[in-house]
Design an enzyme around this catalytic site. Structure first.
Site, short mmCIF file in Angstrom:
data_model
loop_
_atom_site.label_atom_id
_atom_site.label_comp_id
_atom_site.label_asym_id
_atom_site.label_seq_id
_atom_site.Cartn_x
_atom_site.Cartn_y
_atom_site.Cartn_z
N GLU A 98 0.81 -1.21 0.00
CA GLU A 98 0.00 0.00 0.00
C GLU A 98 0.85 1.27 0.00
OE1 GLU A 98 -2.67 -1.31 -0.47
OE2 GLU A 98 -3.12 -2.94 0.91
N ASP A 289 -0.09 -2.63 -9.66
CA ASP A 289 -0.25 -4.02 -9.23
C ASP A 289 -0.38 -4.90 -10.47
OD1 ASP A 289 -0.34 -2.87 -6.79
OD2 ASP A 289 -2.28 -3.67 -6.19
#
Length: 477
Positions: A98, A289
């Protein structure tokens, strides 16, 4: 599907079914051609100098909120050890889960776990960068607002019940976001390098509401045909009901991919041209991602290919470069300090710590302290059942620490699933810990206990070389 569509006179859908068959056959041929060893292929690409492989924390533990330095270090050390086992070399860079960063300093746990309240009083924490430096990691990524000073950040996702970015990326000092910087660790030792994540391209590529994946021509992720689960429909339009989705058109989607790749390169060019000339070429860092490309956004892998081709053309306005190569050519000389933060909504910890998730951290903090006590005492070092049992306790803690559980609870994406998984690992941790205490006393497991340990290893047997030494109080690489 093909036979059903053909019988119904749905010739376009029948042709799509044939295309799916062709697609899966091609993928299977590729997979068989490499002997089913995807890791080996990536390793070879790196050895050939085509890519650089990075790592992440072992189970994507959210570093700013982990309760002990040992847990932060263990997440990093185990990730690096696993990378070396698979690829034969140390990773030079890390993708922080994150993009979560916390500097060194006194830290008060936001909630208290079970047991002695003194365990959860404030104490001096190492910075995340120190754990990375100890494991020979050279650089990592942060969200741009941590170096530019803006706390509002365009998040790639939103809270349940809210749509759109958390805030627009407004005016301010952009220069810092387009250069690498040095960040000293809390001991004043050799600095690590940070690469700020560009928010403009981030939102453009990531967002399912505002970015390329939202284009009406692309394959819709959610509408699937029963039985089989194959997809034959396109996004169609923003907010379109599943019943109103139109048939997918391969050729139209392929055209949009090429157009979006060209647009992406133009955005990169315009952004870099708008930065102030400092004598060092500016760098736009665009990390994503992997699950986005081909999974959530089916055409995403083709998009990457077309972007690479655009950047490789002789007249390309900008060039592509790996972080490692950039650092070799332009090592940064300036040094920065950063506040705590993430790439989540609001730029802080609120996605992972809020009224809906506080209870998870009570369990995590309790487990982290209990495991540290067990590992520090050292009675598990018997080379047999005791070591095997404590290794499994370590695995359950690692799974408990995953940031995915809080993320899914907060966003509402799969709250029931996340809560169930968290409770499963929490209960397994507690049961194994109870078994350890019995074993520590009489060096014996009952038949039922031994069977449960085998089941736990079968279900949660990740990291075969997990090392309880990583959780010994004060242990570091």
């Amino acid at each position: 599907d093909e036979a059903f569509f053909a019988q119904a006179g749905e010739h376009h859908f029948a042709s799509l079914a044939r295309r799916w068959q062709q697609n899966y056959r091609e993928l299977l041929r590729e997979f068989e051609a490499i002997g089913g060893n995807i890791v080996r292929e990536f390793r070879q690409f790196e050895q050939d100098g085509l890519i650089d492989l990075l790592t992440c924390s072992a189970t994507h533990g959210y570093n700013p909120l982990l309760g002990t330095d040992e847990s932060v270090r263990a997440q990093t050390r185990l990730a690096v050890a696993t990378h070396r086992r698979h690829f034969g070399s140390l990773p030079k860079g890390m993708w922080l889960p994150e993009c979560g960063y916390r500097p060194a300093g006194y830290w008060q746990p936001p909630v208290a776990g079970e047991g002695d309240p003194a365990r959860y009083s404030s104490f001096y924490r190492i910075g995340v960068e120190q754990a990375l430096a100890e494991s020979a990691v050279k650089f990592f990524f942060v969200d741009a607002h941590l170096v530019s000073g803006r706390m509002g950040t365009a998040a790639p996702y939103s809270f349940a019940g809210h749509s759109g970015p958390a805030s627009e990326y407004g005016a301010g000092d952009d220069r810092a976001a387009y250069h690498a910087h040095r960040l000293g660790d809390s001991t004043g030792n050799a600095a690590l390098v940070i690469f700020p994540r560009d928010p403009r391209t981030g939102l453009q590529v990531w967002s399912g509401e505002h970015g390329y994946p939202a284009d009406g021509a692309y394959l819709d992720f959610h509408k699937k045909r029963w039985p089989g689960g194959h997809r034959y429909w396109k996004v169609t339009g923003a907010g379109a009901d599943l019943a109103d989705k139109l048939a997918y058109d391969l050729h139209h989607a392929a055209e949009r991919v090429r157009e979006h790749a060209r647009h992406f390169v133009s955005v990169v060019r315009a952004t870099l041209e708008s930065t102030e000339d400092t004598g060092v070429p500016p760098l736009l860092t665009a990390p994503f991602d992997a699950e986005l490309f081909g999974h959530w956004w089916f055409e995403g892998a083709a998009f990457l290919e077309h972007v690479a081709r655009e950047l490789a053309s002789p007249d390309a306005p900008v060039s592509s470069v790996t972080c490692v190569d950039y650092l070799h050519r332009f090592p940064p000389s300036d040094s920065v300090k950063m506040p705590e933060g993430s790439w989540g909504a609001g730029g802080d910890n609120r996605v992972w710590l809020n009224a809906d998730t506080e209870w998870t951290y009570r369990s995590i903090y309790t487990a982290e302290h209990q495991l540290r006590d067990v590992c520090t005492a050292g009675n598990w070092r018997d080379g047999g059942t005791g070591e095997r049992l404590v290794k499994q306790i370590c695995r359950e803690l690692l799974l408990l620490e995953s940031s995915d559980w809080q993320f899914l609870i907060t966003t509402g994406a799969a709250r029931d699933y996340a809560e169930r998984r968290f409770h499963e690992h929490d209960e397994s941790f507690k049961r194994l810990l109870s078994m350890w205490r019995c074993y520590e006393a009489d060096k014996h497991l009952t038949e039922e206990q031994a069977a449960y340990l085998t089941i736990a290893e079968s279900m949660d047997g990740l990291f075969p070389d997990v090392n309880p030494e990583f959780w010994v109080r004060g242990a570091h690489a």
